[in-house]
Design a protein around this motif. Sequence first.
Motif, PDB file in Angstrom:
ATOM      1  N   LEU A 110       0.815  -1.215   0.000  1.00 53.15           N
ATOM      2  CA  LEU A 110       0.000   0.000   0.000  1.00 53.15           C
ATOM      3  C   LEU A 110       0.851   1.269   0.000  1.00 53.15           C
ATOM      4  O   LEU A 110       0.316   2.368  -0.149  1.00 53.15           O
ATOM      5  N   GLY A 111       2.153   1.114   0.191  1.00 52.88           N
ATOM      6  CA  GLY A 111       3.034   2.275   0.272  1.00 52.88           C
ATOM      7  C   GLY A 111       3.230   2.786   1.677  1.00 52.88           C
ATOM      8  O   GLY A 111       3.780   3.885   1.867  1.00 52.88           O
ATOM      9  N   MET A 112       2.811   2.009   2.676  1.00 50.51           N
ATOM     10  CA  MET A 112       2.973   2.432   4.070  1.00 50.51           C
ATOM     11  C   MET A 112       4.431   2.295   4.497  1.00 50.51           C
ATOM     12  O   MET A 112       5.143   1.396   4.044  1.00 50.51           O
ATOM     13  N   PRO A 113       4.890   3.178   5.400  1.00 49.62           N
ATOM     14  CA  PRO A 113       6.250   3.024   5.932  1.00 49.62           C
ATOM     15  C   PRO A 113       6.387   1.716   6.705  1.00 49.62           C
ATOM     16  O   PRO A 113       5.407   1.196   7.257  1.00 49.62           O
ATOM     17  N   GLY A 114       7.593   1.189   6.752  1.00 50.00           N
ATOM     18  CA  GLY A 114       7.823  -0.053   7.466  1.00 50.00           C
ATOM     19  C   GLY A 114       7.848   0.103   8.969  1.00 50.00           C
ATOM     20  O   GLY A 114       7.620  -0.857   9.698  1.00 50.00           O
ATOM     21  N   ASP A 115       8.110   1.304   9.453  1.00 52.05           N
ATOM     22  CA  ASP A 115       8.192   1.564  10.885  1.00 52.05           C
ATOM     23  C   ASP A 115       6.798   1.859  11.440  1.00 52.05           C
ATOM     24  O   ASP A 115       6.031   2.616  10.837  1.00 52.05           O
ATOM     25  N   TRP A 116       6.458   1.274  12.580  1.00 52.09           N
ATOM     26  CA  TRP A 116       5.112   1.425  13.129  1.00 52.09           C
ATOM     27  C   TRP A 116       4.805   2.880  13.472  1.00 52.09           C
ATOM     28  O   TRP A 116       3.654   3.336  13.296  1.00 52.09           O
ATOM     29  N   ALA A 117       5.796   3.631  13.960  1.00 54.03           N
ATOM     30  CA  ALA A 117       5.558   5.029  14.333  1.00 54.03           C
ATOM     31  C   ALA A 117       5.265   5.875  13.094  1.00 54.03           C
ATOM     32  O   ALA A 117       4.331   6.696  13.090  1.00 54.03           O
ATOM     33  N   ASP A 118       6.056   5.684  12.038  1.00 54.37           N
ATOM     34  CA  ASP A 118       5.803   6.425  10.796  1.00 54.37           C
ATOM     35  C   ASP A 118       4.457   6.013  10.184  1.00 54.37           C
ATOM     36  O   ASP A 118       3.729   6.854   9.641  1.00 54.37           O
ATOM     37  N   GLY A 119       4.140   4.708  10.272  1.00 54.96           N
ATOM     38  CA  GLY A 119       2.854   4.251   9.764  1.00 54.96           C
ATOM     39  C   GLY A 119       1.693   4.872  10.520  1.00 54.96           C
ATOM     40  O   GLY A 119       0.660   5.229   9.926  1.00 54.96           O
ATOM     41  N   THR A 120       1.850   5.023  11.831  1.00 55.79           N
ATOM     42  CA  THR A 120       0.804   5.663  12.632  1.00 55.79           C
ATOM     43  C   THR A 120       0.597   7.107  12.201  1.00 55.79           C
ATOM     44  O   THR A 120      -0.542   7.589  12.119  1.00 55.79           O
ATOM     45  N   SER A 121       1.670   7.807  11.899  1.00 58.86           N
ATOM     46  CA  SER A 121       1.554   9.201  11.442  1.00 58.86           C
ATOM     47  C   SER A 121       0.766   9.287  10.138  1.00 58.86           C
ATOM     48  O   SER A 121      -0.077  10.182   9.957  1.00 58.86           O
ATOM     49  N   VAL A 122       1.021   8.349   9.223  1.00 62.41           N
ATOM     50  CA  VAL A 122       0.279   8.337   7.958  1.00 62.41           C
ATOM     51  C   VAL A 122      -1.204   8.106   8.222  1.00 62.41           C
ATOM     52  O   VAL A 122      -2.079   8.761   7.624  1.00 62.41           O
ATOM     53  N   ILE A 123      -1.518   7.189   9.122  1.00 63.84           N
ATOM     54  CA  ILE A 123      -2.915   6.894   9.442  1.00 63.84           C
ATOM     55  C   ILE A 123      -3.590   8.102  10.076  1.00 63.84           C
ATOM     56  O   ILE A 123      -4.731   8.461   9.723  1.00 63.84           O
ATOM     57  N   LEU A 124      -2.910   8.779  10.994  1.00 62.89           N
ATOM     58  CA  LEU A 124      -3.491   9.966  11.635  1.00 62.89           C
ATOM     59  C   LEU A 124      -3.779  11.052  10.609  1.00 62.89           C
ATOM     60  O   LEU A 124      -4.844  11.693  10.642  1.00 62.89           O
ATOM     61  N   ASP A 125      -2.852  11.253   9.696  1.00 62.58           N
ATOM     62  CA  ASP A 125      -3.088  12.248   8.632  1.00 62.58           C
ATOM     63  C   ASP A 125      -4.290  11.850   7.782  1.00 62.58           C
ATOM     64  O   ASP A 125      -5.113  12.692   7.414  1.00 62.58           O
ATOM     65  N   GLY A 126      -4.394  10.556   7.457  1.00 64.57           N
ATOM     66  CA  GLY A 126      -5.512  10.092   6.654  1.00 64.57           C
ATOM     67  C   GLY A 126      -6.845  10.251   7.364  1.00 64.57           C
ATOM     68  O   GLY A 126      -7.853  10.626   6.753  1.00 64.57           O
ATOM     69  N   LEU A 127      -6.872   9.996   8.670  1.00 63.80           N
ATOM     70  CA  LEU A 127      -8.094  10.163   9.443  1.00 63.80           C
ATOM     71  C   LEU A 127      -8.521  11.629   9.471  1.00 63.80           C
ATOM     72  O   LEU A 127      -9.699  11.958   9.306  1.00 63.80           O
ATOM     73  N   ARG A 128      -7.566  12.504   9.665  1.00 63.99           N
ATOM     74  CA  ARG A 128      -7.890  13.936   9.756  1.00 63.99           C
ATOM     75  C   ARG A 128      -8.329  14.497   8.413  1.00 63.99           C
ATOM     76  O   ARG A 128      -9.210  15.359   8.350  1.00 63.99           O
ATOM     77  N   ASP A 129      -7.720  14.000   7.334  1.00 60.03           N
ATOM     78  CA  ASP A 129      -8.028  14.524   5.998  1.00 60.03           C
ATOM     79  C   ASP A 129      -9.169  13.775   5.318  1.00 60.03           C
ATOM     80  O   ASP A 129      -9.595  14.155   4.217  1.00 60.03           O
ATOM     81  N   GLY A 130      -9.645  12.679   5.930  1.00 61.53           N
ATOM     82  CA  GLY A 130     -10.665  11.863   5.283  1.00 61.53           C
ATOM     83  C   GLY A 130     -10.151  11.142   4.050  1.00 61.53           C
ATOM     84  O   GLY A 130     -10.901  10.898   3.107  1.00 61.53           O
ATOM     85  N   ARG A 131      -8.864  10.778   4.047  1.00 57.24           N
ATOM     86  CA  ARG A 131      -8.227  10.176   2.872  1.00 57.24           C
ATOM     87  C   ARG A 131      -8.264   8.651   2.976  1.00 57.24           C
ATOM     88  O   ARG A 131      -7.943   8.085   4.005  1.00 57.24           O
TER      89      ARG A 131
END
Length: 316
Positions: A110-131
């Motif tokens: 899916l293009g997610m970062p391999g690190d759990w912390a970086d992956g969490t940041s991507v998810i938080l951005d997606g939740l806030r942006d509705g992406r």
Amino acid sequence: MRALLVVNPRATTTTERSRDVLVRALSSAVKLSVAYTERRGHATTLARDAAESGVDVVVTLGGDGTVNEAVNGLLTTSAALADRPGPIADRLPALAVVPGGSTNVFARALGMPGDWADGTSVILDGLRDGRHRVIGLGRADDRYFTFTAGIGWDAATIRRVEQARRRGRTSTPGLYLRSTVSQFFLGMDRADPPLTLERPGETPATELSTVIVQNTAPWTYLGDRPVHLNPDASFELGLDVAALRRLTIPGSARTVTQLAWRAGDPRGKQVLRLHDITEFTVMASRPQAFQLDGDYLGERQKVHFVSVPSALRVIC
């Protein structure tokens, strides 16, 4: 927005402290509940119950096995099974994946970062942006898979790896390579290929030794290196197939070398490849090892595969 975090406490790349950090981060964006898996298959029940209760997002922390179970929970809710118009994905909670396993093929595809912390940041951005992204899935009989399924050599290799892990071995690329070679020389009846692949309206492909199905590319990873059997496989298309005919030593050595050192895309007269397939059936003259998303699921003699388009919304 309500979310459930499904945690595999045996996830290999996270600690109790990192899980606490993850919970606090997600709680800042959603109304969060947390559930820990207690046994194999538990994530399926947790995700299904969450979807039935009206949760908006299911987040998984674990490896590809945890993701597969959660996806099957979502896709077997009453909403998914209802005869309603429109894509299945629109009826279900979205899925978010925090990588916590040893390989994390689905998250990386899916293009997610391999690190759990970086992956969490991507998810938080997606939740806030509705992406989110809408993807298709594969289905093998009554079970869904996100990136791969296999019958034969690759599934038997996974069985060997799981047996080694139960004995305390660590899952590494080296363990997979050694298990692949051991299975080839010690565990395969190479003289009598048992598999047949049938497609509606097409001549059956017979005398196949192993069949690997992809819903996306890459097929898997060796460490940081993606391994491609069908590089054109995509979440937005049907299923791709790579099947090996007779497992001769020269031909198989060439295929393994291509996979290990050139990151894949094997070719040759012993390789059958099919692209963007909607439906097919694999039959075996004797029971064969079977895997979905890297989990060994026992032996089968017949599996019906179907591509399921627009099946799932994923935050990524």
